[in-house]
Design a protein around this motif. Structure first.
Motif, PDB file in Angstrom:
ATOM      1  N   ASP A 181       0.825  -1.203   0.000  1.00  0.00           N
ATOM      2  CA  ASP A 181       0.000   0.000   0.000  1.00  0.00           C
ATOM      3  C   ASP A 181       0.862   1.255   0.000  1.00  0.00           C
ATOM      4  O   ASP A 181       0.520   2.265  -0.628  1.00  0.00           O
ATOM      5  CB  ASP A 181      -0.917   0.007   1.219  1.00  0.00           C
ATOM      6  CG  ASP A 181      -2.021  -1.034   1.138  1.00  0.00           C
ATOM      7  OD1 ASP A 181      -2.313  -1.489   0.019  1.00  0.00           O
ATOM      8  OD2 ASP A 181      -2.575  -1.394   2.187  1.00  0.00           O
ATOM      9  N   ASP A 240      -9.590   6.210   2.581  1.00  0.00           N
ATOM     10  CA  ASP A 240     -10.396   5.372   1.701  1.00  0.00           C
ATOM     11  C   ASP A 240      -9.712   4.033   1.435  1.00  0.00           C
ATOM     12  O   ASP A 240      -8.492   3.968   1.242  1.00  0.00           O
ATOM     13  CB  ASP A 240     -10.664   6.073   0.374  1.00  0.00           C
ATOM     14  CG  ASP A 240     -11.941   5.580  -0.271  1.00  0.00           C
ATOM     15  OD1 ASP A 240     -13.017   5.981   0.182  1.00  0.00           O
ATOM     16  OD2 ASP A 240     -11.861   4.778  -1.218  1.00  0.00           O
ATOM     17  N   GLU A 241     -10.492   2.968   1.414  1.00  0.00           N
ATOM     18  CA  GLU A 241      -9.956   1.633   1.190  1.00  0.00           C
ATOM     19  C   GLU A 241      -9.784   1.304  -0.284  1.00  0.00           C
ATOM     20  O   GLU A 241      -8.999   0.414  -0.626  1.00  0.00           O
ATOM     21  CB  GLU A 241     -10.886   0.583   1.819  1.00  0.00           C
ATOM     22  CG  GLU A 241     -10.968   0.658   3.324  1.00  0.00           C
ATOM     23  CD  GLU A 241     -11.813  -0.460   3.898  1.00  0.00           C
ATOM     24  OE1 GLU A 241     -12.179  -1.375   3.141  1.00  0.00           O
ATOM     25  OE2 GLU A 241     -12.107  -0.418   5.105  1.00  0.00           O
ATOM     26  N   ARG A 258     -17.272  -4.210  -1.318  1.00  0.00           N
ATOM     27  CA  ARG A 258     -16.075  -4.016  -0.514  1.00  0.00           C
ATOM     28  C   ARG A 258     -15.223  -5.282  -0.601  1.00  0.00           C
ATOM     29  O   ARG A 258     -15.751  -6.388  -0.589  1.00  0.00           O
ATOM     30  CB  ARG A 258     -16.452  -3.756   0.939  1.00  0.00           C
ATOM     31  CG  ARG A 258     -15.258  -3.449   1.837  1.00  0.00           C
ATOM     32  CD  ARG A 258     -15.705  -3.365   3.262  1.00  0.00           C
ATOM     33  NE  ARG A 258     -14.684  -2.833   4.146  1.00  0.00           N
ATOM     34  CZ  ARG A 258     -14.796  -2.786   5.462  1.00  0.00           C
ATOM     35  NH1 ARG A 258     -15.892  -3.253   6.043  1.00  0.00           N
ATOM     36  NH2 ARG A 258     -13.828  -2.293   6.209  1.00  0.00           N
ATOM     37  N   ASP A 297      -5.386  -9.300   5.088  1.00  0.00           N
ATOM     38  CA  ASP A 297      -6.290  -8.870   6.149  1.00  0.00           C
ATOM     39  C   ASP A 297      -7.130 -10.033   6.651  1.00  0.00           C
ATOM     40  O   ASP A 297      -7.309 -10.214   7.859  1.00  0.00           O
ATOM     41  CB  ASP A 297      -7.220  -7.763   5.633  1.00  0.00           C
ATOM     42  CG  ASP A 297      -6.546  -6.413   5.565  1.00  0.00           C
ATOM     43  OD1 ASP A 297      -5.850  -6.059   6.524  1.00  0.00           O
ATOM     44  OD2 ASP A 297      -6.705  -5.716   4.562  1.00  0.00           O
ATOM     45  N   ARG A 324     -11.598  -0.530  10.498  1.00  0.00           N
ATOM     46  CA  ARG A 324     -10.231  -0.406   9.983  1.00  0.00           C
ATOM     47  C   ARG A 324      -9.935   1.078   9.863  1.00  0.00           C
ATOM     48  O   ARG A 324     -10.807   1.859   9.464  1.00  0.00           O
ATOM     49  CB  ARG A 324     -10.177  -1.085   8.613  1.00  0.00           C
ATOM     50  CG  ARG A 324      -8.850  -1.124   7.901  1.00  0.00           C
ATOM     51  CD  ARG A 324      -9.060  -1.805   6.543  1.00  0.00           C
ATOM     52  NE  ARG A 324      -7.827  -1.999   5.808  1.00  0.00           N
ATOM     53  CZ  ARG A 324      -7.285  -1.100   4.990  1.00  0.00           C
ATOM     54  NH1 ARG A 324      -7.889   0.057   4.814  1.00  0.00           N
ATOM     55  NH2 ARG A 324      -6.172  -1.357   4.347  1.00  0.00           N
ATOM     56  N   GLY A 352      -4.681   0.870   7.857  1.00  0.00           N
ATOM     57  CA  GLY A 352      -4.858  -0.567   7.732  1.00  0.00           C
ATOM     58  C   GLY A 352      -4.892  -1.317   9.050  1.00  0.00           C
ATOM     59  O   GLY A 352      -4.938  -2.539   9.060  1.00  0.00           O
ATOM     60  N   TRP A 412      -6.704  -2.887  12.172  1.00  0.00           N
ATOM     61  CA  TRP A 412      -8.046  -3.366  12.492  1.00  0.00           C
ATOM     62  C   TRP A 412      -8.271  -3.269  13.995  1.00  0.00           C
ATOM     63  O   TRP A 412      -7.388  -3.587  14.789  1.00  0.00           O
ATOM     64  CB  TRP A 412      -8.232  -4.811  12.059  1.00  0.00           C
ATOM     65  CG  TRP A 412      -8.337  -4.984  10.573  1.00  0.00           C
ATOM     66  CD1 TRP A 412      -7.343  -5.281   9.692  1.00  0.00           C
ATOM     67  CD2 TRP A 412      -9.537  -4.868   9.783  1.00  0.00           C
ATOM     68  NE1 TRP A 412      -7.836  -5.362   8.418  1.00  0.00           N
ATOM     69  CE2 TRP A 412      -9.178  -5.119   8.435  1.00  0.00           C
ATOM     70  CE3 TRP A 412     -10.869  -4.588  10.083  1.00  0.00           C
ATOM     71  CZ2 TRP A 412     -10.112  -5.085   7.403  1.00  0.00           C
ATOM     72  CZ3 TRP A 412     -11.796  -4.557   9.053  1.00  0.00           C
ATOM     73  CH2 TRP A 412     -11.428  -4.800   7.727  1.00  0.00           C
ATOM     74  N   SER A 446     -12.009   3.899   8.348  1.00  0.00           N
ATOM     75  CA  SER A 446     -11.836   3.921   6.894  1.00  0.00           C
ATOM     76  C   SER A 446     -13.175   4.146   6.197  1.00  0.00           C
ATOM     77  O   SER A 446     -14.248   3.880   6.740  1.00  0.00           O
ATOM     78  CB  SER A 446     -11.202   2.611   6.411  1.00  0.00           C
ATOM     79  OG  SER A 446     -12.064   1.523   6.670  1.00  0.00           O
ATOM     80  N   HIS A 467     -15.372   4.017   2.209  1.00  0.00           N
ATOM     81  CA  HIS A 467     -15.488   3.216   0.999  1.00  0.00           C
ATOM     82  C   HIS A 467     -16.391   3.949   0.018  1.00  0.00           C
ATOM     83  O   HIS A 467     -17.376   4.565   0.429  1.00  0.00           O
ATOM     84  CB  HIS A 467     -16.077   1.850   1.339  1.00  0.00           C
ATOM     85  CG  HIS A 467     -15.862   0.822   0.282  1.00  0.00           C
ATOM     86  ND1 HIS A 467     -16.649   0.741  -0.848  1.00  0.00           N
ATOM     87  CD2 HIS A 467     -14.930  -0.166   0.167  1.00  0.00           C
ATOM     88  CE1 HIS A 467     -16.210  -0.250  -1.603  1.00  0.00           C
ATOM     89  NE2 HIS A 467     -15.171  -0.817  -1.012  1.00  0.00           N
TER      90      HIS A 467
END
Length: 825
Positions: A62, A390-391, A449, A455, A523, A527, A529, A766, A768
């Motif tokens: 990432d 944003d994921e 998603r 993950d 999340r 990143g 959790w 996060s 989406h």
């Protein structure tokens, strides 16, 4: 190193601006910065330099993706002005008289004080930040990792030319940089207080003016909780920067482990030795010898790089970086350093060819550099789309990680096509009967998603661990009470919990209490959790997750075909296996059509192929439970509140105590849902399992504790507060989003009954992309996961992403939230 998989790393890169016609370094960075977002791009001392700042990320891939997007943005902007950008320690063609420092009081003061040293600061580096929350540890690590800094310098060496001449060094930038009074290896200080005192002493001399002018090769950052690597040259190839980030994070982790184990730093960490190692690396790069950080003697540079990476293997495997770092290491050793490539270019085309090479490599197309952005997606995002957490989308509108195929398919549909599919979705929901509450369609967004494999592997391990610990706790709390006797959990916290029920004592010791649990996670943008809460009473959502997949397959089949993910009916096999552990004679019991989730009850009963019953559909005969049609039932999958069940069938308690009927989930499980008990789950894991928790809780304050209560009331506008027995988002107040009136009201409630409340730190959750009104909006999402407990925990290969309403951070359907199809890779 158990928690290393959640340590974030970020990178700052510096870029020279050069005129594409003359190949000269030019002071025009300010032109580029006018059109670039100031939270990601900034100026430096020299007006010829642009700095970019990546977001911090847990996964190295990432980071690489984000760095490529930043380079893409600055290179594209530069080309509009006839400029190129160069990521290298130096550029060879420079007109000193034409260059100026950035008009900023701090930089102008530096020019006045340091004179030629500041005017010749025509160098660029790459800085890597690794999360270390404890500043004392950050200070110790800065000294302990110093012997390996020359290895990182050698990998990055990209500055052989200076003012039109070959310096004879692979990194001449290092020699220029070391002219400043506070550079080089970090001194061997043992604590943050000692370090801060040393910095204060340096400022007191007047030689430097602020902590930002402490330029050690590694240092604790002066503005964020990280250890900061500063020694590398800027690297033309973006993947080399990622390699530096991966190795440095592993070095930090290895030394953290060494500190925890009580191992001393290596003898070669003495600053006077490290300084000589650094000179050798600046001189030779990878093409000669380096000094071995462990043995203190010269060896071939490539051998030392290999040995260093192999030594760091445990840490690299813990972060999931091992394969990627090995590939990147092989690549850089095969092609050599930028310094070598520049000298080859000079031999064939002079200094102009060197600049052309650097511009080309800085802009190089790699697998992390998409060929084109999705124009329709960018259009639907508009100019105000916030990608900071944003994921799915990088800040310039390109897809992140596994979203490439999905966003490409969405791009082909465009806004009008997606709007038409959205209309089709409602008709399909009517056909499927997908309602939540009577007459209200269950809200579903069509953009799926994706939870990546790294993950999902982490979550599976952490969820299994958490479920095992909670199962032990519920049996113990309603049984021998060892955890209370041992002082791990206060007795009044257990027996006084709103979810505590005397019926919980009727459950036989050998029975499974948590046949299915639902765990809600969020999340953050990096990143990490976090577990938000546990649902052990009657966790809902699994049926809706299945229906969402059916909906996607019918309405947007091109998206479903884009990514392989487990078939939803596999989830039913897992659920059936857990529910029939005690007996195959199973029924699902519901309160009936008045229940908001009745659609899900019907769906699950159909997919499990079991009777769907209400209390009135059952009778007790001869100490056993039957349907009115005479079918014997040994297991009731309970989707009804236990109070309603006891009110309708009080004699069911006797069957439960006798073991002739099993309730899934068991009565009294609401104790495990309690938000105050939630704060103790990490201790439950340690106590019952002897393990380190894999998944983090959100930092939580129990208002029943006077010190925590004081902090919650003092910081009410910063925290999230929740009633301990709340569910469905009921009673939750998010401080940063609340009005003064709401804060005062909840303050009074907490003060009146502190035992009933907890406070939690606010997580930057996060987001989406969510399609609404013909546009894409970044909406907050969480993830409800399910674990079935038979002989062993089995994480269900299906999950439900819940989506907050516009402007909200609460995802529950009762508070206006919706959902998404969720693909587990």
């Amino acid at each position: 190193m158990e928690k290393l998989e959640s340590v974030a790393v970020g990178v700052e890169e510096e870029f020279h601006t050069v005129d594409l016609a003359t190949r000269k370094l030019v002071p025009r960075a300010d032109r580029l910065l006018q059109n670039l977002p100031d939270d990601r791009f900034s100026g430096e001392l020299q007006r010829s330099v642009v700095e970019t700042n990546s977001r911090p990320f847990v996964r190295l891939a990432d980071v690489l993706e984000d760095l490529a997007a930043l380079r893409r943005a600055v290179a594209t902007e530069a080309e509009a002005f006839g400029l190129g950008v160069v990521a290298a320690g130096t550029v060879p063609i420079v007109d000193l008289d034409a260059l100026k420092v950035t008009p900023d009081p701090r930089y102008e003061n530096m020019l006045e004080e340091y004179q030629l040293l500041a005017r010749e600061q025509l160098i660029c580096g790459a800085q890597v930040h690794v999360e270390v929350e404890d500043r004392d540890l950050a200070v110790q690590i800065g000294h302990r990792v110093s012997p390996w800094m020359p290895v990182l310098l050698a990998l990055s060496a990209s500055s052989p030319f200076w003012l039109g001449s070959d310096s004879g060094y692979a990194s001449y930038r290092t020699l220029l940089w070391n002219r400043w009074p506070t550079t080089g290896p970090m001194p061997a200080v043992s604590s943050a207080a000692e370090y801060e005192g040393m910095v204060a002493d340096l400022i007191r001399t007047g030689v430097i003016t602020d902590p930002g002018m402490v330029y050690y090769d590694v240092r604790p950052s002066d503005h964020v909780p990280t250890v900061e690597l500063r020694i590398p040259d800027a690297c033309p190839r973006v993947e080399d920067v990622a390699l530096l980030a991966g190795i440095f994070r592993a070095l930090v982790a290895t030394e953290l482990d060494a500190i925890e184990q009580g191992r001393p730093p290596v003898p070669t960490a003495r600053p006077e030795l490290v300084r000589t190692f650094t000179w050798r690396a600046a001189r030779a790069g990878l093409e000669g010898e380096l000094v071995d950080p462990l043995e203190g003697r010269a060896k071939p540079a490539r051998q030392i790089v290999r040995e260093t990476v192999n030594r760091l293997r445990p840490a690299l495997e813990a972060t999931g970086d091992w394969d990627l770092v090995c590939d990147l290491t092989d690549n850089v050793l095969r092609r050599g350093t930028s310094a070598t490539r520049q000298r080859t270019a000079y031999a064939t085309g002079g200094l102009e060819a060197v600049v052309d090479l650097l511009v080309s490599e800085t802009k190089a197309n790699t697998e992390w550099w998409p060929e084109a952005r999705c124009a329709e997606i960018v259009s639907m995002m508009g100019g105000a789309y916030d990608t900071s957490a944003d994921e799915a989308v990088v800040f310039d509108g390109t897809a992140r990680g596994p979203y490439g195929l999905v966003l490409t398919a969405l791009d082909r549909l465009g806004a009008q096509g997606l709007a038409e599919r959205d209309r089709q979705k409602e008709q399909v929901q009517h056909d499927l009967g997908m309602y939540f509450e009577e007459g209200r369609l269950f809200p579903v967004d069509l953009i799926p998603r994706i939870v990546g494999s790294e993950d999902w592997e982490l979550l599976q391990s952490g969820l299994s661990q958490r479920t095992r610990a909670l199962e032990h706790f519920l049996h113990d709390a309603y049984g021998p009470g060892r955890i209370i006797e041992d002082g791990v959990v206060p007795k009044d916290l257990v027996t006084g919990a709103p979810g505590y029920r005397e019926e919980g004592r009727f459950v036989p010791p050998e029975a499974i209490r948590c046949a299915i649990s639902g765990t809600d996670l969020v999340r953050d943008g990096a990143g990490h959790w976090f577990v938000l809460e546990d649902n052990l009473r009657v966790p809902s959502g699994l049926g809706y997750a299945m229906a969402n997949r059916w909906l996607s397959a019918r309405v947007v089949p091109e998206l479903v075909r884009a990514v392989a993910t487990p078939a939803p009916r596999r989830a039913m096999a897992v659920l059936r296996g857990a529910l029939t552990q005690a007996s195959p004679e199973l029924a699902l019991i519901t309160s009936g059509s008045s229940d908001p989730a009745y659609y899900e009850h019907r769906l699950l009963a159909r997919e499990l192929d079991v009777p769907l019953v209400e209390p009135g559909d059952l009778e007790i005969r001869d100490g056993e439970l039957f349907t009115l049609e005479g079918r014997r039932i040994r297991v009731l999958y309970r989707r009804i509140d236990e109070e309603d069940l006891w009110a309708a069938m009080p004699e069911l308690r006797d069957l439960l105590a006798a073991g002739s009927v099993v309730l899934a989930n068991a009565p009294g499980n609401g104790l495990g849902d309690d938000k105050a008990i939630y704060a103790y789950v990490p201790r439950l894991i340690s106590y019952y399992l002897g393990e380190t928790p894999i998944l983090d809780n959100v930092p939580t304050y129990l208002c029943r504790e006077p010190a925590d209560l004081e902090q919650v009331l003092d910081r009410l506008e910063e925290l999230v507060v929740k009633p301990v027995d709340g569910y469905g988002g009921q009673g939750v107040v998010i401080g940063p989003d609340a009005s003064p009136k709401e804060l005062e009201a909840v303050r009074a409630e907490i003060a009146a009954d502190p035992d009933r409340w907890i406070g939690q730190e606010t997580v930057a959750v996060s987001t989406h992309p969510t399609f609404t009104g013909g546009r894409l909006e970044p909406r907050v999402v969480d993830l409800r996961t399910f674990v079935c407990l038979g002989a062993e925990p089995d994480v269900v290969p299906l999950a439900l992403s819940r989506v907050a309403a516009h402007g909200s951070r609460i995802v529950n359907s009762s508070r206006g939230g919706g959902s998404k199809d969720t693909w587990l890779l």
